[in-house]
Design an enzyme around this catalytic site. Structure first.
Site, PDB file in Angstrom:
ATOM      1  CB  SER A  63      30.494  38.031  40.018  1.00  0.00           C
ATOM      2  OG  SER A  63      31.795  37.869  40.478  1.00  0.00           O
ATOM      3  CE  LYS A  66      32.383  37.408  43.486  1.00  0.00           C
ATOM      4  NZ  LYS A  66      33.355  38.155  42.665  1.00  0.00           N
ATOM      5  CE1 TYR A 188      33.612  33.980  45.028  1.00  0.00           C
ATOM      6  CE2 TYR A 188      35.201  32.573  43.927  1.00  0.00           C
ATOM      7  CZ  TYR A 188      34.495  33.756  43.993  1.00  0.00           C
ATOM      8  OH  TYR A 188      34.672  34.713  43.013  1.00  0.00           O
ATOM      9  CE1 TYR A 240      33.805  41.585  39.878  1.00  0.00           C
ATOM     10  CE2 TYR A 240      33.272  41.645  37.551  1.00  0.00           C
ATOM     11  CZ  TYR A 240      33.228  41.018  38.769  1.00  0.00           C
ATOM     12  OH  TYR A 240      32.608  39.825  38.873  1.00  0.00           O
ATOM     13  CB  VAL A 258      33.220  36.060  34.342  1.00  0.00           C
ATOM     14  CG1 VAL A 258      33.998  37.223  34.920  1.00  0.00           C
ATOM     15  CG2 VAL A 258      33.265  34.846  35.249  1.00  0.00           C
TER      16      VAL A 258
HETATM   17  N1  GLU Z   1      33.941  32.556  39.718  1.00  0.00           N
HETATM   18  C1  GLU Z   1      34.562  33.749  39.206  1.00  0.00           C
HETATM   19  C2  GLU Z   1      35.926  33.951  39.827  1.00  0.00           C
HETATM   20  O1  GLU Z   1      36.081  33.800  41.006  1.00  0.00           O
HETATM   21  C3  GLU Z   1      33.645  34.891  39.481  1.00  0.00           C
HETATM   22  C4  GLU Z   1      34.118  36.151  38.866  1.00  0.00           C
HETATM   23  C5  GLU Z   1      33.044  36.920  38.166  1.00  0.00           C
HETATM   24  O2  GLU Z   1      31.978  36.484  37.815  1.00  0.00           O
HETATM   25  O3  GLU Z   1      33.318  38.088  37.943  1.00  0.00           O
HETATM   26  O4  GLU Z   1      36.874  34.252  39.178  1.00  0.00           O
END
Ligand code: GLU
Length: 304
Positions: A63, A66, A188, A240, A258
């Site tokens: 993430s 992003k 993505y 989050y 993650v």
């Molecule tokens: N590739 C992960 C997903 O879409 C990213 C989520 C993350 O890093 O929090 O679930």
């Protein structure tokens, strides 16, 4: 500030911390990463580097990507982006579908998965080779052309990415995805599979502590308004439904992934990245959160 001394102290204080949390396993390739990996890298705005542990080893940034895709989309379409994605904390897990129902397919912010998928859609619409454009942007801000996707991680996530597939199709039903779901997901899954080290991440994020300018040349990559907005979003939405906790404990804008990476920055002071794969129940690196809390305790400075 003696960052050298501070990082040495953190390294010794956390060296024998028992592992708490669990390595992400819903993406099968991530489950293979050894849980005891631990590294930290701090780059200050004078260009000085401080590090310890596995700070040079590349891992899946997930993430954290992003932030890069958001910066590129803001450069590409400016304020139009905010008609399609909001800027409010979500208070629900990163991959939640529930808010989209009541909010007509407009994601709460660009850092939950739904928001990042809309941002990916913007990139697919605006670049003939969106994966290449994203990598080029990262190469430009880090000065390192060797940063790349890990195709095995991308394929592993594509294989299991049922929720992300659901999110993109659901938003398409509201008219908030312009391109084919498969093309948006391909970008993505690849952006999440970019591999960077703590050093690479600190090098990239120093841009956000240096008002959008590259440290070495002072060339402007992002305007000060764009940087203000990206930092504000990291502060309010970067973790989050634990963004409040990170703000409370650490007091810096940042973003987690993650893969166990967390990157944070103190405007006009430094950018710092930590990597420790086991995650707490909210999906953020358990040790990473504690280490960064200790960093701002020891410096005595945060943005507040
Ligand atoms: N590739 C992960 C997903 O879409 C990213 C989520 C993350 O890093 O929090 O679930």
């Amino acid at each position: 500030m003696d960052y050298n001394l501070i990082l040495k102290q953190i390294q010794s204080e956390f060296a024998d911390t028992p592992i708490s949390g669990r390595v992400a396993s819903y993406i099968p390739e991530l489950a293979k990463v050894p849980p005891d990996k631990f590294g930290m890298h701090l780059l200050d705005c004078k260009g000085r580097h401080y590090c310890f542990g596995d700070s040079n080893e590349r891992f899946s940034i997930q993430s954290i990507s992003k932030v890069f895709s958001l910066a590129l989309a803001m450069k590409a379409i400016g304020d139009e982006l905010w008609n399609r994605v909001d800027v409010e904390p979500s208070g629900v897990p990163f991959n939640s579908l529930s808010q989209l129902e009541n909010e007509a397919g407009i994601p709460r912010n660009p850092f939950i998965n739904a928001g990042a998928l809309v941002v990916a859609d913007v990139l697919v619409s605006n670049f003939s080779n969106p994966k290449g454009a994203l990598l080029t942007f990262i190469h430009e801000i880090t000065g390192d052309d060797s940063i790349d996707f890990d195709p095995v991680v991308a394929a592993s996530e594509a294989q299991e990415g049922y929720r992300n597939r659901a999110l993109v199709n659901y938003m398409k039903s509201f008219g908030n995805i312009e391109n084919k779901a498969a093309d948006v997901l391909d970008l993505y899954f690849h952006q999440c599979a970019i591999e960077m080290s703590c050093k690479d991440l600190a090098q990239a994020f120093i841009l956000f502590s240096n008002q959008g300018k590259l440290l070495e040349t002072e060339r402007e990559i992002l305007t000060s308004v764009q940087v203000k907005r990206i930092n504000a979003l990291m502060q309010t939405c970067g973790f989050y439904d634990e963004a409040g906790e990170f703000t409370f404990k650490v007091g810096l804008p940042g973003k987690s992934g993650v893969g166990g990476g967390i990157v944070a920055l103190h405007p006009q002071h430094y950018a710092v990245a930590v990597w420790s794969p086991p995650l707490n129940p909210n999906g953020n690196s358990a040790l990473g959160m504690d280490v960064l809390e200790r960093l701002t305790q020891l410096t005595g400075l945060s943005i507040f």
